[in-house]
Write a protein that holds these residues in place. Structure first.
Motif, PDB file in Angstrom:
ATOM      1  N   PRO A 110       0.571  -1.237  -0.003  1.00 18.12           N
ATOM      2  CA  PRO A 110       0.220  -0.104  -0.130  1.00 18.12           C
ATOM      3  C   PRO A 110       1.179   0.989   0.259  1.00 18.12           C
ATOM      4  CG  PRO A 110      -0.037  -0.855   1.535  1.00 18.12           C
ATOM      5  CD  PRO A 110       0.471  -1.831   1.576  1.00 18.12           C
ATOM      6  N   PRO A 111       1.136   2.788  -0.240  1.00 11.48           N
ATOM      7  CA  PRO A 111       0.962   3.098  -0.138  1.00 11.48           C
ATOM      8  C   PRO A 111       1.585   3.941   0.741  1.00 11.48           C
ATOM      9  CG  PRO A 111      -0.916   3.940  -2.227  1.00 11.48           C
ATOM     10  CD  PRO A 111      -1.087   2.553  -1.927  1.00 11.48           C
ATOM     11  N   LYS A 112       2.490   4.607   0.899  1.00 13.00           N
ATOM     12  CA  LYS A 112       2.375   5.339   2.573  1.00 13.00           C
ATOM     13  C   LYS A 112       1.862   6.006   3.302  1.00 13.00           C
ATOM     14  CE  LYS A 112       6.675   7.503   4.707  1.00 13.00           C
ATOM     15  NZ  LYS A 112       7.607   8.389   4.750  1.00 13.00           N
ATOM     16  N   GLU A 113       0.643   6.682   2.710  1.00 13.34           N
ATOM     17  CA  GLU A 113      -0.100   7.603   3.011  1.00 13.34           C
ATOM     18  C   GLU A 113      -1.083   6.811   3.740  1.00 13.34           C
ATOM     19  OE1 GLU A 113      -0.607   8.209  -1.893  1.00 13.34           O
ATOM     20  OE2 GLU A 113       0.753   8.249  -0.145  1.00 13.34           O
ATOM     21  N   PHE A 114      -1.932   5.535   3.664  1.00 15.77           N
ATOM     22  CA  PHE A 114      -2.309   4.505   3.290  1.00 15.77           C
ATOM     23  C   PHE A 114      -1.683   3.967   4.533  1.00 15.77           C
ATOM     24  CE2 PHE A 114      -3.941   4.077  -0.797  1.00 15.77           C
ATOM     25  CZ  PHE A 114      -4.555   5.074  -1.130  1.00 15.77           C
ATOM     26  N   LEU A 115      -1.107   4.206   5.210  1.00 14.13           N
ATOM     27  CA  LEU A 115      -0.417   4.039   6.343  1.00 14.13           C
ATOM     28  C   LEU A 115      -0.800   4.849   7.378  1.00 14.13           C
ATOM     29  CD1 LEU A 115       2.767   1.464   4.731  1.00 14.13           C
ATOM     30  CD2 LEU A 115       0.361   0.997   5.077  1.00 14.13           C
ATOM     31  N   THR A 137      -2.542  12.420   9.110  1.00 13.07           N
ATOM     32  CA  THR A 137      -3.853  11.560   9.083  1.00 13.07           C
ATOM     33  C   THR A 137      -3.138  10.307  10.106  1.00 13.07           C
ATOM     34  OG1 THR A 137      -5.220  12.528   7.294  1.00 13.07           O
ATOM     35  CG2 THR A 137      -5.494   9.594   8.044  1.00 13.07           C
ATOM     36  N   PHE A 138      -3.878  10.234  10.956  1.00 13.93           N
ATOM     37  CA  PHE A 138      -3.754   8.992  11.478  1.00 13.93           C
ATOM     38  C   PHE A 138      -4.258   7.240  12.014  1.00 13.93           C
ATOM     39  CE2 PHE A 138      -1.213  12.156  12.938  1.00 13.93           C
ATOM     40  CZ  PHE A 138       0.493  11.304  13.418  1.00 13.93           C
ATOM     41  N   GLU A 139      -4.767   6.389  12.173  1.00 12.45           N
ATOM     42  CA  GLU A 139      -5.652   5.126  12.728  1.00 12.45           C
ATOM     43  C   GLU A 139      -5.918   6.114  14.252  1.00 12.45           C
ATOM     44  OE1 GLU A 139      -8.026   3.001  12.911  1.00 12.45           O
ATOM     45  OE2 GLU A 139      -6.541   2.259  11.057  1.00 12.45           O
ATOM     46  N   ILE A 180     -10.054   9.694   2.901  1.00 15.85           N
ATOM     47  CA  ILE A 180      -8.583   8.923   2.402  1.00 15.85           C
ATOM     48  C   ILE A 180      -9.380   7.468   2.755  1.00 15.85           C
ATOM     49  CG2 ILE A 180      -7.930   9.298   4.794  1.00 15.85           C
ATOM     50  CD1 ILE A 180      -5.521   8.523   2.552  1.00 15.85           C
ATOM     51  N   LYS A 181     -10.053   7.308   3.459  1.00 15.39           N
ATOM     52  CA  LYS A 181     -10.845   6.209   3.816  1.00 15.39           C
ATOM     53  C   LYS A 181     -11.768   5.716   2.755  1.00 15.39           C
ATOM     54  CE  LYS A 181     -14.516   3.429   7.372  1.00 15.39           C
ATOM     55  NZ  LYS A 181     -15.210   3.839   7.828  1.00 15.39           N
ATOM     56  N   SER A 234       0.000   0.380  10.047  1.00 16.95           N
ATOM     57  CA  SER A 234      -0.829  -0.478   9.567  1.00 16.95           C
ATOM     58  C   SER A 234      -1.730  -0.094   8.306  1.00 16.95           C
ATOM     59  CB  SER A 234      -0.991  -1.549  10.555  1.00 16.95           C
ATOM     60  OG  SER A 234      -2.516  -0.419  11.353  1.00 16.95           O
ATOM     61  N   LEU A 235      -2.092  -0.786   7.738  1.00 19.30           N
ATOM     62  CA  LEU A 235      -2.788   0.290   6.490  1.00 19.30           C
ATOM     63  C   LEU A 235      -4.300   0.305   7.390  1.00 19.30           C
ATOM     64  CD1 LEU A 235      -4.108   0.511   3.730  1.00 19.30           C
ATOM     65  CD2 LEU A 235      -5.214  -1.751   3.649  1.00 19.30           C
ATOM     66  N   MET A 236      -4.642   2.305   7.474  1.00 21.56           N
ATOM     67  CA  MET A 236      -5.657   2.751   8.207  1.00 21.56           C
ATOM     68  C   MET A 236      -7.319   1.932   7.901  1.00 21.56           C
ATOM     69  SD  MET A 236      -4.448   6.824   8.626  1.00 21.56           S
ATOM     70  CE  MET A 236      -4.053   6.478   7.311  1.00 21.56           C
TER      71      MET A 236
END
Length: 525
Positions: free
Chosen positions: A23-28, A47-49, A82-83, A34-36
Protein backbone atom coordinates in the motif's frame (compact mmCIF):
# COMPACT_ATOMS: atom_id res chain seq x y z
CA UNK A 1 -9.29 -7.73 -37.10
CA UNK A 2 -9.20 -10.85 -34.97
CA UNK A 3 -5.57 -10.34 -34.39
CA UNK A 4 -6.12 -6.76 -33.31
CA UNK A 5 -8.99 -7.81 -31.07
CA UNK A 6 -6.82 -10.42 -29.44
CA UNK A 7 -4.14 -7.85 -28.87
CA UNK A 8 -6.62 -5.46 -27.23
CA UNK A 9 -7.92 -8.18 -24.95
CA UNK A 10 -4.39 -8.90 -23.73
CA UNK A 11 -3.88 -5.26 -22.79
CA UNK A 12 -7.23 -5.14 -20.97
CA UNK A 13 -6.38 -8.35 -19.18
CA UNK A 14 -3.19 -6.93 -17.79
CA UNK A 15 -5.01 -3.92 -16.32
CA UNK A 16 -7.66 -5.99 -14.55
CA UNK A 17 -5.31 -8.56 -13.09
CA UNK A 18 -2.55 -6.68 -11.26
CA UNK A 19 -0.46 -8.46 -8.74
CA UNK A 20 -0.93 -7.38 -5.07
CA UNK A 21 1.41 -4.51 -4.22
CA UNK A 22 2.43 -2.79 -1.03
CA UNK A 23 0.00 0.00 0.00
CA UNK A 24 1.10 3.60 -0.52
CA UNK A 25 2.81 5.17 2.45
CA UNK A 26 -0.05 7.63 3.00
CA UNK A 27 -2.41 4.69 3.61
CA UNK A 28 -0.34 3.51 6.59
CA UNK A 29 -0.72 4.87 10.12
CA UNK A 30 2.51 6.66 11.11
CA UNK A 31 2.27 5.15 14.59
CA UNK A 32 1.16 1.55 14.09
CA UNK A 33 2.54 1.19 10.56
CA UNK A 34 -0.58 -0.75 9.46
CA UNK A 35 -3.20 -0.02 6.82
CA UNK A 36 -5.73 2.36 8.35
CA UNK A 37 -9.32 1.18 8.85
CA UNK A 38 -10.64 4.34 10.50
CA UNK A 39 -8.33 7.21 9.48
CA UNK A 40 -8.72 10.54 11.25
CA UNK A 41 -7.18 13.96 10.70
CA UNK A 42 -5.69 15.60 13.81
CA UNK A 43 -5.35 19.32 14.51
CA UNK A 44 -1.88 19.57 12.95
CA UNK A 45 -3.15 18.09 9.66
CA UNK A 46 -1.67 14.58 9.68
CA UNK A 47 -3.76 11.42 9.34
CA UNK A 48 -3.59 8.52 11.81
CA UNK A 49 -5.55 5.42 12.73
CA UNK A 50 -8.17 6.45 15.32
CA UNK A 51 -7.07 3.83 17.84
CA UNK A 52 -3.46 5.00 17.54
CA UNK A 53 -4.50 8.53 18.41
CA UNK A 54 -6.55 7.28 21.36
CA UNK A 55 -3.70 5.20 22.75
CA UNK A 56 -1.23 8.05 22.30
CA UNK A 57 -3.57 10.40 24.14
CA UNK A 58 -4.11 7.94 26.98
CA UNK A 59 -0.38 7.42 27.42
CA UNK A 60 0.55 11.05 26.85
CA UNK A 61 2.73 10.12 23.87
CA UNK A 62 3.53 12.58 21.07
CA UNK A 63 5.54 10.88 18.31
CA UNK A 64 8.22 12.54 16.22
CA UNK A 65 7.29 11.94 12.57
CA UNK A 66 9.64 11.21 9.68
CA UNK A 67 9.76 14.89 8.70
CA UNK A 68 10.79 15.89 12.23
CA UNK A 69 7.42 17.39 13.19
CA UNK A 70 5.18 16.45 16.10
CA UNK A 71 1.41 16.12 15.69
CA UNK A 72 -1.28 17.87 17.72
CA UNK A 73 -3.94 15.40 18.90
CA UNK A 74 -6.28 18.06 20.34
CA UNK A 75 -8.98 17.62 17.68
CA UNK A 76 -9.86 14.47 15.74
CA UNK A 77 -11.96 14.53 12.53
CA UNK A 78 -12.78 11.45 10.38
CA UNK A 79 -10.87 11.46 7.09
CA UNK A 80 -13.56 10.05 4.83
CA UNK A 81 -11.64 10.81 1.65
CA UNK A 82 -8.59 8.74 2.57
CA UNK A 83 -10.82 5.98 3.94
CA UNK A 84 -12.69 5.73 0.64
CA UNK A 85 -9.39 5.78 -1.24
CA UNK A 86 -7.98 2.95 0.89
CA UNK A 87 -11.07 0.80 0.32
CA UNK A 88 -10.88 1.45 -3.43
CA UNK A 89 -7.22 0.49 -3.44
CA UNK A 90 -7.95 -2.74 -1.56
CA UNK A 91 -10.65 -3.67 -4.06
CA UNK A 92 -8.47 -2.88 -7.08
CA UNK A 93 -5.38 -4.65 -5.75
CA UNK A 94 -7.19 -7.66 -4.31
CA UNK A 95 -5.92 -6.88 -0.81
CA UNK A 96 -8.03 -7.58 2.26
CA UNK A 97 -9.87 -4.60 3.68
CA UNK A 98 -8.27 -3.37 6.93
CA UNK A 99 -9.87 -4.13 10.27
CA UNK A 100 -9.87 -1.96 13.37
CA UNK A 101 -6.69 -2.74 15.32
CA UNK A 102 -6.81 -4.12 18.83
CA UNK A 103 -6.25 -1.47 21.51
CA UNK A 104 -3.82 -3.66 23.46
CA UNK A 105 -1.72 -4.39 20.38
CA UNK A 106 -1.44 -0.70 19.52
CA UNK A 107 -0.63 0.10 23.15
CA UNK A 108 2.28 -2.36 23.02
CA UNK A 109 3.57 -0.66 19.86
CA UNK A 110 3.27 2.80 21.37
CA UNK A 111 5.03 1.80 24.57
CA UNK A 112 7.86 0.35 22.50
CA UNK A 113 8.19 3.63 20.63
CA UNK A 114 8.17 5.51 23.92
CA UNK A 115 11.03 3.41 25.27
CA UNK A 116 13.01 3.93 22.09
CA UNK A 117 12.53 7.70 22.07
CA UNK A 118 15.10 9.80 23.88
CA UNK A 119 12.34 12.24 24.82
CA UNK A 120 10.92 9.90 27.45
CA UNK A 121 12.09 8.77 30.85
CA UNK A 122 12.17 5.03 31.29
CA UNK A 123 12.66 4.69 35.06
CA UNK A 124 9.76 5.78 37.29
CA UNK A 125 7.50 7.43 34.70
CA UNK A 126 7.68 5.68 31.31
CA UNK A 127 4.88 7.86 29.97
CA UNK A 128 6.27 11.22 31.06
CA UNK A 129 8.24 13.48 28.75
CA UNK A 130 11.33 15.32 29.94
CA UNK A 131 9.68 18.67 29.23
CA UNK A 132 6.72 17.68 31.41
CA UNK A 133 9.03 16.61 34.23
CA UNK A 134 10.62 20.05 34.15
CA UNK A 135 7.19 21.68 34.08
CA UNK A 136 5.94 19.70 37.07
CA UNK A 137 9.13 20.45 38.97
CA UNK A 138 8.53 24.13 38.34
CA UNK A 139 5.01 23.81 39.71
CA UNK A 140 6.33 22.10 42.84
CA UNK A 141 8.80 24.92 43.42
CA UNK A 142 6.19 27.68 43.01
CA UNK A 143 3.40 28.43 45.52
CA UNK A 144 0.27 26.45 44.60
CA UNK A 145 -3.12 28.06 44.10
CA UNK A 146 -5.60 26.94 46.74
CA UNK A 147 -8.43 24.69 45.62
CA UNK A 148 -11.85 25.33 47.09
CA UNK A 149 -12.59 21.71 47.91
CA UNK A 150 -10.60 19.68 45.44
CA UNK A 151 -9.13 17.42 48.11
CA UNK A 152 -12.41 16.10 49.31
CA UNK A 153 -13.36 14.84 52.72
CA UNK A 154 -14.69 11.38 53.47
CA UNK A 155 -17.48 12.62 55.68
CA UNK A 156 -20.55 14.41 54.34
CA UNK A 157 -19.57 17.99 53.61
CA UNK A 158 -21.55 20.57 55.56
CA UNK A 159 -22.97 23.62 53.81
CA UNK A 160 -20.58 26.33 54.86
CA UNK A 161 -20.83 29.93 53.84
CA UNK A 162 -17.42 31.34 53.07
CA UNK A 163 -16.54 34.98 53.41
CA UNK A 164 -15.19 37.04 50.59
CA UNK A 165 -11.71 36.82 52.06
CA UNK A 166 -11.68 33.04 51.74
CA UNK A 167 -12.97 33.35 48.19
CA UNK A 168 -10.22 35.77 47.40
CA UNK A 169 -7.58 33.29 48.58
CA UNK A 170 -8.44 31.08 45.64
CA UNK A 171 -7.76 33.86 43.17
CA UNK A 172 -5.54 36.32 44.96
CA UNK A 173 -2.94 35.55 47.59
CA UNK A 174 -1.13 38.83 47.95
CA UNK A 175 0.91 37.66 50.91
CA UNK A 176 2.58 34.84 48.98
CA UNK A 177 2.78 36.49 45.58
CA UNK A 178 2.51 40.06 44.28
CA UNK A 179 0.79 38.88 41.12
CA UNK A 180 -2.71 37.54 40.62
CA UNK A 181 -3.89 35.20 37.86
CA UNK A 182 -6.01 37.73 36.01
CA UNK A 183 -7.16 36.44 32.62
CA UNK A 184 -5.74 39.40 30.71
CA UNK A 185 -2.23 38.84 32.02
CA UNK A 186 -1.50 35.39 33.42
CA UNK A 187 -3.24 32.07 33.64
CA UNK A 188 -3.71 30.11 36.84
CA UNK A 189 -1.03 27.52 37.62
CA UNK A 190 -1.71 23.79 37.45
CA UNK A 191 -3.28 22.47 40.60
CA UNK A 192 -0.95 19.64 41.46
CA UNK A 193 -0.22 18.30 44.92
CA UNK A 194 3.00 16.47 44.11
CA UNK A 195 5.47 16.22 46.96
CA UNK A 196 9.06 17.47 46.99
CA UNK A 197 10.19 14.39 48.89
CA UNK A 198 9.68 12.03 45.96
CA UNK A 199 13.34 12.29 45.01
CA UNK A 200 14.31 10.83 48.39
CA UNK A 201 12.41 7.59 47.80
CA UNK A 202 14.77 4.75 47.02
CA UNK A 203 14.37 2.46 44.05
CA UNK A 204 13.39 -0.44 46.34
CA UNK A 205 10.72 1.67 48.01
CA UNK A 206 9.43 2.77 44.63
CA UNK A 207 9.12 -0.82 43.43
CA UNK A 208 7.35 -1.87 46.62
CA UNK A 209 5.05 1.13 46.35
CA UNK A 210 4.18 0.30 42.74
CA UNK A 211 3.34 -3.27 43.68
CA UNK A 212 1.15 -2.01 46.51
CA UNK A 213 -0.71 0.38 44.20
CA UNK A 214 -1.19 -2.38 41.64
CA UNK A 215 -2.72 -4.62 44.29
CA UNK A 216 -4.95 -1.83 45.59
CA UNK A 217 -6.00 -0.90 42.07
CA UNK A 218 -7.04 -4.47 41.36
CA UNK A 219 -8.99 -4.72 44.60
CA UNK A 220 -10.79 -1.41 44.10
CA UNK A 221 -11.55 -2.06 40.43
CA UNK A 222 -13.05 -5.44 41.27
CA UNK A 223 -15.42 -3.77 43.71
CA UNK A 224 -16.33 -0.97 41.34
CA UNK A 225 -17.39 -3.36 38.58
CA UNK A 226 -19.36 -5.57 40.97
CA UNK A 227 -23.09 -5.88 40.45
CA UNK A 228 -23.60 -5.61 44.21
CA UNK A 229 -24.29 -2.05 45.35
CA UNK A 230 -22.55 -2.47 48.69
CA UNK A 231 -19.39 -3.62 46.85
CA UNK A 232 -19.54 -0.55 44.60
CA UNK A 233 -19.99 1.64 47.66
CA UNK A 234 -16.96 0.11 49.41
CA UNK A 235 -14.85 0.47 46.29
CA UNK A 236 -15.78 4.14 45.79
CA UNK A 237 -15.15 4.97 49.46
CA UNK A 238 -11.78 3.20 49.39
CA UNK A 239 -10.73 5.01 46.24
CA UNK A 240 -11.78 8.36 47.66
CA UNK A 241 -9.90 7.77 50.89
CA UNK A 242 -6.76 6.52 49.18
CA UNK A 243 -6.57 9.37 46.67
CA UNK A 244 -7.13 11.91 49.44
CA UNK A 245 -4.62 10.66 52.00
CA UNK A 246 -1.89 9.41 49.63
CA UNK A 247 -1.27 11.95 46.90
CA UNK A 248 1.37 9.78 45.26
CA UNK A 249 -1.30 7.19 44.48
CA UNK A 250 -3.25 9.47 42.14
CA UNK A 251 -1.06 8.83 39.13
CA UNK A 252 -0.69 5.09 39.66
CA UNK A 253 -4.37 4.44 40.30
CA UNK A 254 -5.59 6.44 37.31
CA UNK A 255 -5.44 3.50 34.91
CA UNK A 256 -7.75 3.05 31.97
CA UNK A 257 -9.31 -0.04 33.56
CA UNK A 258 -10.09 1.70 36.86
CA UNK A 259 -11.46 4.81 35.13
CA UNK A 260 -13.76 2.74 32.93
CA UNK A 261 -15.02 0.99 36.05
CA UNK A 262 -15.54 4.32 37.83
CA UNK A 263 -17.30 6.16 35.00
CA UNK A 264 -20.76 4.50 35.22
CA UNK A 265 -20.81 5.07 38.99
CA UNK A 266 -20.66 8.85 38.48
CA UNK A 267 -24.35 8.76 37.57
CA UNK A 268 -25.34 5.98 39.98
CA UNK A 269 -28.84 6.25 41.44
CA UNK A 270 -27.42 5.38 44.86
CA UNK A 271 -26.42 8.58 46.66
CA UNK A 272 -23.45 7.18 48.59
CA UNK A 273 -22.00 5.52 45.49
CA UNK A 274 -22.42 8.62 43.34
CA UNK A 275 -21.05 11.04 45.93
CA UNK A 276 -17.89 9.03 46.61
CA UNK A 277 -17.35 8.25 42.93
CA UNK A 278 -17.44 11.93 41.94
CA UNK A 279 -15.27 12.92 44.92
CA UNK A 280 -12.72 10.27 43.91
CA UNK A 281 -12.64 11.70 40.41
CA UNK A 282 -11.89 15.16 41.82
CA UNK A 283 -8.92 13.79 43.72
CA UNK A 284 -7.61 11.87 40.70
CA UNK A 285 -7.94 14.99 38.54
CA UNK A 286 -5.54 16.91 40.78
CA UNK A 287 -2.65 15.07 39.13
CA UNK A 288 -1.79 17.02 36.00
CA UNK A 289 -0.97 13.91 33.97
CA UNK A 290 -4.50 12.56 34.64
CA UNK A 291 -6.51 15.55 33.39
CA UNK A 292 -6.41 14.78 29.68
CA UNK A 293 -6.94 11.08 30.24
CA UNK A 294 -10.07 11.66 32.33
CA UNK A 295 -11.68 13.95 29.76
CA UNK A 296 -10.81 11.69 26.83
CA UNK A 297 -12.30 8.65 28.55
CA UNK A 298 -15.68 10.38 28.51
CA UNK A 299 -16.17 11.76 32.04
CA UNK A 300 -17.47 15.20 31.08
CA UNK A 301 -21.01 14.07 30.01
CA UNK A 302 -21.68 12.17 33.28
CA UNK A 303 -20.36 15.12 35.29
CA UNK A 304 -22.81 17.35 33.44
CA UNK A 305 -25.62 14.96 34.32
CA UNK A 306 -24.63 15.19 37.99
CA UNK A 307 -24.72 18.99 37.79
CA UNK A 308 -28.23 18.75 36.39
CA UNK A 309 -29.75 16.07 38.60
CA UNK A 310 -27.31 14.94 41.29
CA UNK A 311 -27.68 15.45 45.03
CA UNK A 312 -26.30 18.65 46.55
CA UNK A 313 -22.96 17.22 47.62
CA UNK A 314 -22.40 15.41 44.32
CA UNK A 315 -23.16 18.61 42.42
CA UNK A 316 -20.52 20.42 44.42
CA UNK A 317 -17.95 17.73 43.65
CA UNK A 318 -18.92 17.72 39.96
CA UNK A 319 -18.32 21.48 39.79
CA UNK A 320 -14.95 20.95 41.48
CA UNK A 321 -14.04 18.21 39.01
CA UNK A 322 -14.88 20.40 36.01
CA UNK A 323 -12.88 23.23 37.58
CA UNK A 324 -9.86 20.95 37.96
CA UNK A 325 -10.16 19.45 34.46
CA UNK A 326 -10.68 22.86 32.83
CA UNK A 327 -7.35 24.09 34.21
CA UNK A 328 -5.70 21.98 31.48
CA UNK A 329 -5.58 24.02 28.27
CA UNK A 330 -6.38 21.10 25.99
CA UNK A 331 -9.57 20.34 27.94
CA UNK A 332 -11.12 23.81 27.72
CA UNK A 333 -12.55 23.41 24.24
CA UNK A 334 -13.87 19.90 24.89
CA UNK A 335 -15.68 20.94 28.08
CA UNK A 336 -17.39 23.77 26.22
CA UNK A 337 -18.28 21.68 23.16
CA UNK A 338 -19.71 18.85 25.27
CA UNK A 339 -22.32 21.18 26.79
CA UNK A 340 -21.00 22.08 30.24
CA UNK A 341 -21.46 25.86 29.94
CA UNK A 342 -25.19 26.08 30.61
CA UNK A 343 -25.20 23.60 33.57
CA UNK A 344 -22.28 25.48 35.10
CA UNK A 345 -24.17 28.75 34.69
CA UNK A 346 -27.16 27.16 36.41
CA UNK A 347 -24.90 25.99 39.26
CA UNK A 348 -23.98 29.61 39.93
CA UNK A 349 -27.45 29.90 41.46
CA UNK A 350 -26.79 27.07 43.91
CA UNK A 351 -27.41 27.69 47.61
CA UNK A 352 -24.09 26.00 48.33
CA UNK A 353 -21.28 28.56 48.30
CA UNK A 354 -18.65 26.02 47.28
CA UNK A 355 -20.70 24.83 44.33
CA UNK A 356 -21.15 28.41 43.13
CA UNK A 357 -17.50 29.17 43.67
CA UNK A 358 -16.10 26.15 41.80
CA UNK A 359 -18.66 26.55 39.00
CA UNK A 360 -17.48 30.13 38.56
CA UNK A 361 -13.83 29.04 38.45
CA UNK A 362 -14.65 26.32 35.93
CA UNK A 363 -16.36 28.96 33.77
CA UNK A 364 -13.36 31.23 34.18
CA UNK A 365 -11.03 28.55 32.80
CA UNK A 366 -13.22 27.55 29.85
CA UNK A 367 -13.92 31.20 28.98
CA UNK A 368 -10.23 31.66 28.26
CA UNK A 369 -11.19 30.10 24.90
CA UNK A 370 -12.75 32.65 22.57
CA UNK A 371 -15.38 30.27 21.21
CA UNK A 372 -16.58 29.55 24.74
CA UNK A 373 -16.82 33.28 25.46
CA UNK A 374 -19.14 33.78 22.50
CA UNK A 375 -21.30 30.86 23.66
CA UNK A 376 -21.56 32.25 27.18
CA UNK A 377 -22.65 35.63 25.86
CA UNK A 378 -25.36 33.96 23.75
CA UNK A 379 -26.49 31.98 26.81
CA UNK A 380 -27.18 35.26 28.62
CA UNK A 381 -24.29 34.97 31.04
CA UNK A 382 -23.59 38.71 31.32
CA UNK A 383 -26.79 39.76 33.18
CA UNK A 384 -26.45 36.78 35.52
CA UNK A 385 -22.81 37.54 36.32
CA UNK A 386 -23.42 41.24 36.84
CA UNK A 387 -26.35 40.39 39.10
CA UNK A 388 -24.05 38.21 41.20
CA UNK A 389 -21.57 41.07 41.49
CA UNK A 390 -24.29 43.44 42.66
CA UNK A 391 -25.56 40.91 45.22
CA UNK A 392 -21.98 40.15 46.38
CA UNK A 393 -22.19 36.43 45.53
CA UNK A 394 -18.84 34.76 44.65
CA UNK A 395 -17.61 38.14 43.46
CA UNK A 396 -13.92 37.40 42.86
CA UNK A 397 -14.25 34.48 40.41
CA UNK A 398 -17.27 36.11 38.74
CA UNK A 399 -15.19 39.22 38.04
CA UNK A 400 -12.59 37.01 36.38
CA UNK A 401 -15.22 35.59 34.03
CA UNK A 402 -16.36 39.13 33.20
CA UNK A 403 -12.73 40.03 32.42
CA UNK A 404 -12.66 37.23 29.86
CA UNK A 405 -16.02 38.19 28.34
CA UNK A 406 -14.99 41.83 28.10
CA UNK A 407 -11.98 40.75 26.05
CA UNK A 408 -14.22 39.84 23.10
CA UNK A 409 -16.33 42.25 21.05
CA UNK A 410 -19.63 40.46 21.74
CA UNK A 411 -19.11 40.39 25.48
CA UNK A 412 -17.88 43.99 25.67
CA UNK A 413 -20.92 45.28 23.80
CA UNK A 414 -23.41 43.40 25.96
CA UNK A 415 -21.64 44.44 29.16
CA UNK A 416 -21.70 48.11 28.20
CA UNK A 417 -25.41 47.83 27.41
CA UNK A 418 -26.03 46.12 30.78
CA UNK A 419 -24.64 49.02 32.85
CA UNK A 420 -21.46 47.09 33.68
CA UNK A 421 -19.36 50.25 34.00
CA UNK A 422 -21.49 51.72 36.78
CA UNK A 423 -21.67 48.38 38.61
CA UNK A 424 -17.92 47.84 38.44
CA UNK A 425 -17.14 51.44 39.48
CA UNK A 426 -19.29 50.91 42.57
CA UNK A 427 -17.42 47.66 43.31
CA UNK A 428 -14.10 49.53 43.14
CA UNK A 429 -14.92 51.01 46.53
CA UNK A 430 -14.47 47.56 48.11
CA UNK A 431 -10.81 46.75 48.63
CA UNK A 432 -11.13 42.94 48.69
CA UNK A 433 -12.05 42.69 45.00
CA UNK A 434 -10.40 45.88 43.77
CA UNK A 435 -7.76 44.40 41.48
CA UNK A 436 -10.11 42.02 39.67
CA UNK A 437 -12.61 44.87 39.31
CA UNK A 438 -10.01 47.22 37.82
CA UNK A 439 -9.00 44.46 35.39
CA UNK A 440 -12.62 44.08 34.24
CA UNK A 441 -12.97 47.84 33.71
CA UNK A 442 -9.67 47.92 31.85
CA UNK A 443 -10.88 45.15 29.54
CA UNK A 444 -14.07 47.12 28.86
CA UNK A 445 -12.11 50.26 28.04
CA UNK A 446 -10.01 48.62 25.34
CA UNK A 447 -11.19 49.55 21.86
CA UNK A 448 -14.47 51.04 23.13
CA UNK A 449 -15.48 54.61 22.33
CA UNK A 450 -18.48 54.32 24.65
CA UNK A 451 -16.47 53.53 27.75
CA UNK A 452 -15.25 57.07 28.45
CA UNK A 453 -18.71 58.56 28.41
CA UNK A 454 -20.16 55.82 30.61
CA UNK A 455 -17.23 56.09 33.02
CA UNK A 456 -17.78 59.85 33.36
CA UNK A 457 -21.45 59.30 34.06
CA UNK A 458 -20.52 56.81 36.78
CA UNK A 459 -17.97 59.28 38.21
CA UNK A 460 -15.21 56.75 37.86
CA UNK A 461 -12.35 59.25 38.05
CA UNK A 462 -12.70 59.80 41.80
CA UNK A 463 -12.60 56.08 42.60
CA UNK A 464 -9.79 55.41 40.11
CA UNK A 465 -7.68 58.07 41.82
CA UNK A 466 -8.07 56.17 45.07
CA UNK A 467 -6.96 52.96 43.34
CA UNK A 468 -4.02 54.79 41.78
CA UNK A 469 -2.92 55.89 45.26
CA UNK A 470 -3.65 52.78 47.32
CA UNK A 471 -3.86 49.78 44.97
CA UNK A 472 -1.13 47.28 44.22
CA UNK A 473 1.23 47.80 41.29
CA UNK A 474 -0.89 46.26 38.55
CA UNK A 475 -4.11 47.89 39.76
CA UNK A 476 -2.37 51.28 39.92
CA UNK A 477 -1.08 50.93 36.37
CA UNK A 478 -4.52 50.14 34.96
CA UNK A 479 -6.18 52.90 37.00
CA UNK A 480 -3.57 55.40 35.79
CA UNK A 481 -4.16 54.52 32.13
CA UNK A 482 -7.93 54.82 32.48
CA UNK A 483 -7.56 58.17 34.22
CA UNK A 484 -5.43 59.38 31.32
CA UNK A 485 -8.22 58.37 28.96
CA UNK A 486 -10.77 60.32 31.00
CA UNK A 487 -8.54 63.38 31.39
CA UNK A 488 -7.80 63.41 27.68
CA UNK A 489 -11.46 63.86 26.83
CA UNK A 490 -11.99 66.44 29.58
CA UNK A 491 -9.05 68.55 28.37
CA UNK A 492 -10.31 68.37 24.79
CA UNK A 493 -13.71 69.66 25.82
CA UNK A 494 -12.18 72.46 27.92
CA UNK A 495 -10.06 73.52 24.96
CA UNK A 496 -13.13 73.80 22.77
CA UNK A 497 -14.78 76.06 25.37
CA UNK A 498 -11.71 78.30 25.49
CA UNK A 499 -11.85 78.71 21.71
CA UNK A 500 -15.48 79.70 21.87
CA UNK A 501 -14.71 82.40 24.41
CA UNK A 502 -11.63 83.70 22.68
CA UNK A 503 -12.83 83.77 19.10
CA UNK A 504 -16.47 84.68 19.55
CA UNK A 505 -19.65 82.91 18.60
CA UNK A 506 -19.50 83.56 14.85
CA UNK A 507 -18.55 80.35 13.10
CA UNK A 508 -16.92 82.00 10.07
CA UNK A 509 -14.84 84.31 12.27
CA UNK A 510 -13.59 81.38 14.34
CA UNK A 511 -12.69 79.40 11.23
CA UNK A 512 -10.82 82.31 9.74
CA UNK A 513 -8.73 82.74 12.88
CA UNK A 514 -7.96 79.05 12.91
CA UNK A 515 -6.80 79.10 9.29
CA UNK A 516 -4.72 82.25 9.71
CA UNK A 517 -3.21 81.10 12.99
CA UNK A 518 -4.26 84.35 14.73
CA UNK A 519 -5.73 82.71 17.79
CA UNK A 520 -4.30 84.28 20.94
CA UNK A 521 -3.60 80.91 22.61
CA UNK A 522 -2.77 78.99 19.44
CA UNK A 523 0.67 78.08 20.74
CA UNK A 524 -0.94 75.98 23.47
CA UNK A 525 -2.61 73.55 21.04
Amino acid sequence: MAKNGKHKWKIFSRRRSPKPTHPPKEFLCPISGSLMSDPVVVSSGQTFERVSVQVSRDLGFIPVLDDGTTPDFTTVIPNLVIKSTILSWCKASGAEEPRAPDYAAVETTVRTKMRESNLWISNQSPTLRVSEVELLQGVVESPPVIFSHAVTEIAHRPHHCYSSSSEESVIVNTESSPFTPLPLETRPACYTSSSNSSSEITQTETLAQSQTFASEEEEITTKLISTEVHEQEQGAISLRKLTKTREESRGSLCSRRLLEALRPLITSHYVVVQTNAVASLVNLSLEKANKLKIVRLGFVPPLIEVLKAGNDESQGHAAGALFSLASEDENKMAIGVLGALQPLMHSLRSENERTRHDSALALYHVSLMRTNRAKLVKLGAVPTLLGMVESRRSVSPVLLILCNLAACDEGRSVMLDANAVAILVEMLREEATRENCVAALWALSRGSLRFTGLAKEARAAEVLRTVEERGNERARQKAKKMLQMLRGKDEEEEEEVDWEGLLGSDGFHRTRHLRNGHGRNSSNF
